[in-house]
Motif scaffolding. Structure first.
Motif, PDB file in Angstrom:
ATOM      1  N   VAL A  88      42.355  34.821  37.996  1.00  0.00           N
ATOM      2  CA  VAL A  88      43.937  35.235  37.499  1.00  0.00           C
ATOM      3  C   VAL A  88      45.112  36.341  38.047  1.00  0.00           C
ATOM      4  CG1 VAL A  88      44.322  35.499  35.015  1.00  0.00           C
ATOM      5  CG2 VAL A  88      42.491  34.334  35.269  1.00  0.00           C
ATOM      6  N   ARG A  89      46.205  35.548  38.823  1.00  0.00           N
ATOM      7  CA  ARG A  89      46.393  36.227  39.348  1.00  0.00           C
ATOM      8  C   ARG A  89      47.463  37.037  38.685  1.00  0.00           C
ATOM      9  NH1 ARG A  89      47.668  34.021  43.970  1.00  0.00           N
ATOM     10  NH2 ARG A  89      47.488  36.415  44.786  1.00  0.00           N
ATOM     11  N   VAL A  90      47.568  38.538  37.773  1.00  0.00           N
ATOM     12  CA  VAL A  90      48.589  39.394  37.145  1.00  0.00           C
ATOM     13  C   VAL A  90      48.995  40.160  37.583  1.00  0.00           C
ATOM     14  CG1 VAL A  90      46.982  38.595  34.904  1.00  0.00           C
ATOM     15  CG2 VAL A  90      46.762  40.617  36.207  1.00  0.00           C
ATOM     16  N   ALA A  91      48.394  40.116  38.549  1.00  0.00           N
ATOM     17  CA  ALA A  91      49.256  41.403  39.606  1.00  0.00           C
ATOM     18  C   ALA A  91      49.518  41.504  40.837  1.00  0.00           C
ATOM     19  CB  ALA A  91      48.003  42.540  40.137  1.00  0.00           C
ATOM     20  N   THR A  92      50.358  39.951  41.369  1.00  0.00           N
ATOM     21  CA  THR A  92      50.523  39.097  42.273  1.00  0.00           C
ATOM     22  C   THR A  92      52.134  40.152  42.604  1.00  0.00           C
ATOM     23  OG1 THR A  92      50.130  36.956  41.818  1.00  0.00           O
ATOM     24  CG2 THR A  92      51.831  37.301  43.994  1.00  0.00           C
ATOM     25  N   GLY A  93      51.607  41.338  44.213  1.00  0.00           N
ATOM     26  CA  GLY A  93      53.075  41.376  44.362  1.00  0.00           C
ATOM     27  C   GLY A  93      53.134  43.145  44.778  1.00  0.00           C
TER      28      GLY A  93
END
Length: 142
Positions: A88-93
């Motif tokens: 679950v991509r919640v902090a991309t970048g």
């Protein structure tokens, strides 16, 4: 041969509706409307043979971009680690403390929904949190 652009992720579970509703909350997905002729999913379910009631549930990305998730009841419980899991991509970048803070905030939200935190993997720059859903399926906050 054309490439396949649409796919569905299927979860084996004991309580399909419970797990589907958990993932709706995690991902901002929704359970689609019941089939034509039925006002509610409960009404549809009552129309089915007893052994098929509650056997499955699905949810979808309201934007139509993400894959459909399908949850099917199976008789056996989860016994070993998943061979496939969702990130679950919640902090991309994000990196470092900013990334860690975003992951921790989402972890807190998901634990309140019934998820279980397993462990934090953090090297001072990159991080992820290994978690389990309401039936013990592993996933990562990334």
């Amino acid at each position: 041969m054309p490439s396949i652009r649409e796919f569905q992720v299927t979860f084996d579970c004991a309580d399909p509706e419970r797990v589907a509703r958990f993932w709706c909350e995690v991902l901002g997905y929704a359970v689609p409307p019941p089939p034509g002729g039925f006002a509610t999913w409960a009404e549809y379910d009552r129309s089915r043979p007893a052994e098929e009631r509650g056997a499955w549930c699905a949810c979808a990305d309201p934007s139509g971009e993400g894959p459909r998730l399908y949850f099917q009841r199976v008789p056996e419980g989860k016994a070993v680690k998943n061979r496939v899991h969702l990130d679950v991509r919640v902090a991309t970048g994000l990196v470092g403390e900013e990334r860690l803070a975003a992951l921790e905030a989402e972890c807190t939200r998901l634990v309140a929904l019934g998820a279980v935190r397993e462990r934090l993997l953090y090297d001072g720059h990159d991080a992820c949190i290994v978690m389990r859903d309401v039936e013990g399926n592993e996933f990562c906050l990334d």
